[in-house]
Write an enzyme that holds these catalytic residues in place. Sequence first.
Site, mmCIF file in Angstrom:
data_model
loop_
_atom_site.group_PDB
_atom_site.id
_atom_site.type_symbol
_atom_site.label_atom_id
_atom_site.label_comp_id
_atom_site.label_asym_id
_atom_site.label_seq_id
_atom_site.Cartn_x
_atom_site.Cartn_y
_atom_site.Cartn_z
ATOM 1 N N ARG A 61 101.929 19.983 104.735
ATOM 2 C CA ARG A 61 100.564 19.461 104.565
ATOM 3 C C ARG A 61 100.590 18.457 103.422
ATOM 4 O O ARG A 61 101.583 18.318 102.715
ATOM 5 C CB ARG A 61 99.519 20.570 104.395
ATOM 6 N N ALA A 63 98.727 14.394 102.840
ATOM 7 C CA ALA A 63 98.699 13.201 103.697
ATOM 8 C C ALA A 63 100.050 12.492 103.839
ATOM 9 O O ALA A 63 100.523 12.269 104.957
ATOM 10 C CB ALA A 63 97.608 12.252 103.186
ATOM 11 N N ARG A 96 96.550 16.456 113.341
ATOM 12 C CA ARG A 96 95.495 16.526 112.313
ATOM 13 C C ARG A 96 94.778 15.180 112.282
ATOM 14 O O ARG A 96 95.436 14.132 112.303
ATOM 15 C CB ARG A 96 96.060 16.859 110.924
ATOM 16 N N ASP A 238 93.105 11.409 101.486
ATOM 17 C CA ASP A 238 93.618 11.475 102.863
ATOM 18 C C ASP A 238 93.292 10.215 103.654
ATOM 19 O O ASP A 238 93.985 9.886 104.612
ATOM 20 C CB ASP A 238 93.072 12.716 103.574
ATOM 21 N N LYS A 249 90.392 16.508 100.093
ATOM 22 C CA LYS A 249 90.164 17.947 100.299
ATOM 23 C C LYS A 249 88.723 18.353 99.992
ATOM 24 O O LYS A 249 88.150 17.911 98.993
ATOM 25 C CB LYS A 249 91.160 18.711 99.415
#
Length: 346
Positions: A61, A63, A96, A238, A249
């Site tokens: 996880r 970006a 994602r 991100d 986040k």
Amino acid sequence: MSALLTPASRNAAARSNVSPIIWDGDQLRLLDQRVLPHEVRYIACRGAADVAEAIHGMAVRGAPAIGIAAAYGMVLALRADRDSLERAFETLAASRPTAVNLRWALERMRGAWLKQPDLAVFEAEAVRIHDEDLAQNLKMGELGAALIGPGARVVTHCNTGALATGGHGTALGVIRSAYAKHHIELVYNTETRPWLQGARLTAWELQQEGIPGKLVADGAIAHLMSRETIDWVIVGADRIAENGDTANKIGTYALAVAAKQHGVRFMVVAPSSTFDLRCRGGADIPIEERTARELTEFRGVPVAPEGYDAFNPVFDVTPAALIDAIVCEHGVIEKPNRERVRAVLK
Ligand code: MRU
């Protein structure tokens, strides 16, 4: 950084012994971040579907890290079947939605293959994406650290360190670089519910680096700022829209509002691969929503009444007006707006 790096030389360049993504020319191994910090376990990926599952399942996880993993996923896919370009692209892109680094890496890999359909060249492109990310982080570390004066107390959110990137980190990279200059007195890092990237991963990285850190509940930030002097909030991103609105986040927006209320400066640190100039503003950024179970259960144990629903967006958008500086490898964008973002990214 021109020559391609090995996993060991990459760690040496990043002055780190954390290898979240290991490509040995043959195999892709991803550090399973779901079981950190108590267990160090790697997942072997054999094709694009394995990599997509690892990304969606949060084994890898952050970006930049998911972009790098996806690039290697493309290499695995095309080695198995040279006609699988579009299929692999779609499988990985769907894993994602918010971090644009994923799509950016996939588009770069697709472009490389269409230009020169040669597996060795294709592999080198994936390794280059990995190495460039590390070099960009080191540059951002230098630029961001230059904004931080001695004795700084900072707040960070989620995990943006070596685990989330090609090495060194984005926001955590700036903190590491500032610490190396003896400018960091204390880092408050949020728990980052519900996945606890702060409690599990950032605390682990800070501890390994010997950087003084203190864990704080997400909900305690405004109180902390009302009682203590905090110099900077430093976060990653991100996706950054053309006008500087920044998706990161969940909880980042609340941090920025609290920072504005208390006169605390707010810094976003992200490489150029995180900018998406196709999004004019934050409203154009897709926000990932994950299963309600991430809130109603904790590690499989119910914490809410059975059958209760939950709203679980895992990113939010911080308006550019709340951001003092965006640091990318090309420079620092102070008080970001459309013109300033375009001027640095051109
Ligand atoms: O859901 P995650 O853990 O992938 O979210 C990560 C973040 O929000 C980071 O702040 C962001 O990706 C920047 S990482 C360098």
